[in-house]
Design a protein around this motif. Structure first.
Motif, mmCIF file in Angstrom:
data_model
loop_
_atom_site.group_PDB
_atom_site.id
_atom_site.type_symbol
_atom_site.label_atom_id
_atom_site.label_comp_id
_atom_site.label_asym_id
_atom_site.label_seq_id
_atom_site.Cartn_x
_atom_site.Cartn_y
_atom_site.Cartn_z
ATOM 1 N N LEU A 115 6.776 -12.386 -2.165
ATOM 2 C CA LEU A 115 6.358 -11.086 -1.627
ATOM 3 C C LEU A 115 7.142 -9.950 -2.275
ATOM 4 N N ILE A 116 8.444 -10.121 -2.419
ATOM 5 C CA ILE A 116 9.266 -9.077 -3.056
ATOM 6 C C ILE A 116 8.870 -8.902 -4.520
ATOM 7 N N ALA A 117 8.680 -10.010 -5.231
ATOM 8 C CA ALA A 117 8.278 -9.930 -6.639
ATOM 9 C C ALA A 117 6.904 -9.277 -6.783
ATOM 10 N N TYR A 118 5.991 -9.583 -5.851
ATOM 11 C CA TYR A 118 4.644 -9.009 -5.887
ATOM 12 C C TYR A 118 4.697 -7.499 -5.678
ATOM 13 N N VAL A 119 5.445 -7.058 -4.685
ATOM 14 C CA VAL A 119 5.552 -5.623 -4.407
ATOM 15 C C VAL A 119 6.206 -4.895 -5.573
ATOM 16 N N LEU A 120 7.259 -5.479 -6.150
ATOM 17 C CA LEU A 120 7.925 -4.860 -7.300
ATOM 18 C C LEU A 120 7.004 -4.793 -8.520
ATOM 19 N N ALA A 121 6.236 -5.844 -8.754
ATOM 20 C CA ALA A 121 5.327 -5.849 -9.910
ATOM 21 C C ALA A 121 4.242 -4.792 -9.755
ATOM 22 N N ILE A 122 3.657 -4.703 -8.565
ATOM 23 C CA ILE A 122 2.616 -3.698 -8.329
ATOM 24 C C ILE A 122 3.211 -2.301 -8.464
ATOM 25 N N PHE A 123 4.380 -2.065 -7.864
ATOM 26 C CA PHE A 123 5.016 -0.750 -7.929
ATOM 27 C C PHE A 123 5.356 -0.365 -9.371
ATOM 28 N N ALA A 124 5.947 -1.285 -10.131
ATOM 29 C CA ALA A 124 6.336 -0.982 -11.515
ATOM 30 C C ALA A 124 5.122 -0.692 -12.379
ATOM 31 N N ASN A 125 4.043 -1.440 -12.199
ATOM 32 C CA ASN A 125 2.854 -1.201 -13.009
ATOM 33 C C ASN A 125 2.161 0.102 -12.636
ATOM 34 N N ILE A 126 2.162 0.440 -11.363
ATOM 35 C CA ILE A 126 1.568 1.718 -10.953
ATOM 36 C C ILE A 126 2.392 2.876 -11.503
ATOM 37 N N VAL A 127 3.719 2.771 -11.457
ATOM 38 C CA VAL A 127 4.576 3.822 -12.029
ATOM 39 C C VAL A 127 4.337 3.939 -13.532
ATOM 40 N N ASN A 128 4.205 2.812 -14.201
ATOM 41 C CA ASN A 128 3.921 2.806 -15.635
ATOM 42 C C ASN A 128 2.607 3.531 -15.938
ATOM 43 N N ILE A 129 1.576 3.232 -15.189
ATOM 44 C CA ILE A 129 0.273 3.883 -15.379
ATOM 45 C C ILE A 129 0.368 5.374 -15.090
ATOM 46 N N LEU A 130 1.087 5.747 -14.035
ATOM 47 C CA LEU A 130 1.210 7.168 -13.696
ATOM 48 C C LEU A 130 1.985 7.937 -14.759
ATOM 49 N N PHE A 131 3.036 7.336 -15.328
ATOM 50 C CA PHE A 131 3.758 7.994 -16.425
ATOM 51 C C PHE A 131 2.827 8.258 -17.598
ATOM 52 N N ILE A 132 2.019 7.279 -17.943
ATOM 53 C CA ILE A 132 1.122 7.430 -19.080
ATOM 54 C C ILE A 132 0.047 8.472 -18.789
ATOM 55 N N ILE A 133 -0.429 8.542 -17.561
ATOM 56 C CA ILE A 133 -1.465 9.512 -17.210
ATOM 57 C C ILE A 133 -0.922 10.931 -17.225
#
Length: 139
Positions: free
Chosen positions: A8-26
């Protein structure tokens, strides 16, 4: 229980990191280049992969749900396969951008082999043979 919490912790961190990555690029205009578009695509693929398998594992390990019904299983397999296709598309687009290999793959496998492709070009063929002559002469 501990394994479920770790997933659960790894899942939340992976989703959060990828969303932050996408938002930086946008939001950063300097990152609106093809390479970062492909990185954004890979972040989306990572979200799809983790969202297709992790919630089921978390449900089994933390909530004690022992069965997965037919329709959610089909949806999970579909999302996983869509992620696989998107990842392959990202790799193909990367190769196309860097080397133009999609056209080579369409024209024939001999163009994909760099050695055969180099021998087709007379200038590179001449340079290769001169290089081998010099190496052979120096021995």
């Amino acid at each position: 229980m501990v394994v479920g919490g770790a997933i659960l912790i790894a899942y939340v961190l992976a989703i959060f990191a990828n969303i932050v990555n996408i938002l930086f690029i946008i939001y950063d205009k300097r990152l609106h280049k093809p390479m970062y578009l492909l990185i954004c695509n890979l972040a989306l693929v990572d979200i799809l992969y983790t969202s297709s398998a992790s919630p089921t594992m978390i449900g089994v390990l933390l909530a004690g749900v022992k069965t997965v019904s037919y329709v959610p299983c089909i949806i999970q397999m579909f999302v996983f396969n869509v992620g696989a296709v998107m990842e392959m598309l990202g790799v193909v687009l990367t190769l196309e951008e860097r080397h133009g290999l999609v056209i080579a793959a369409i024209l024939g496998p001999s163009l994909v082999n760099p050695f055969v492709y180099c021998l087709r070009t007379k200038e590179i063929k001449y340079k290769l043979f001169n290089r081998f002559k010099r190496v052979g002469a120096s021995r």
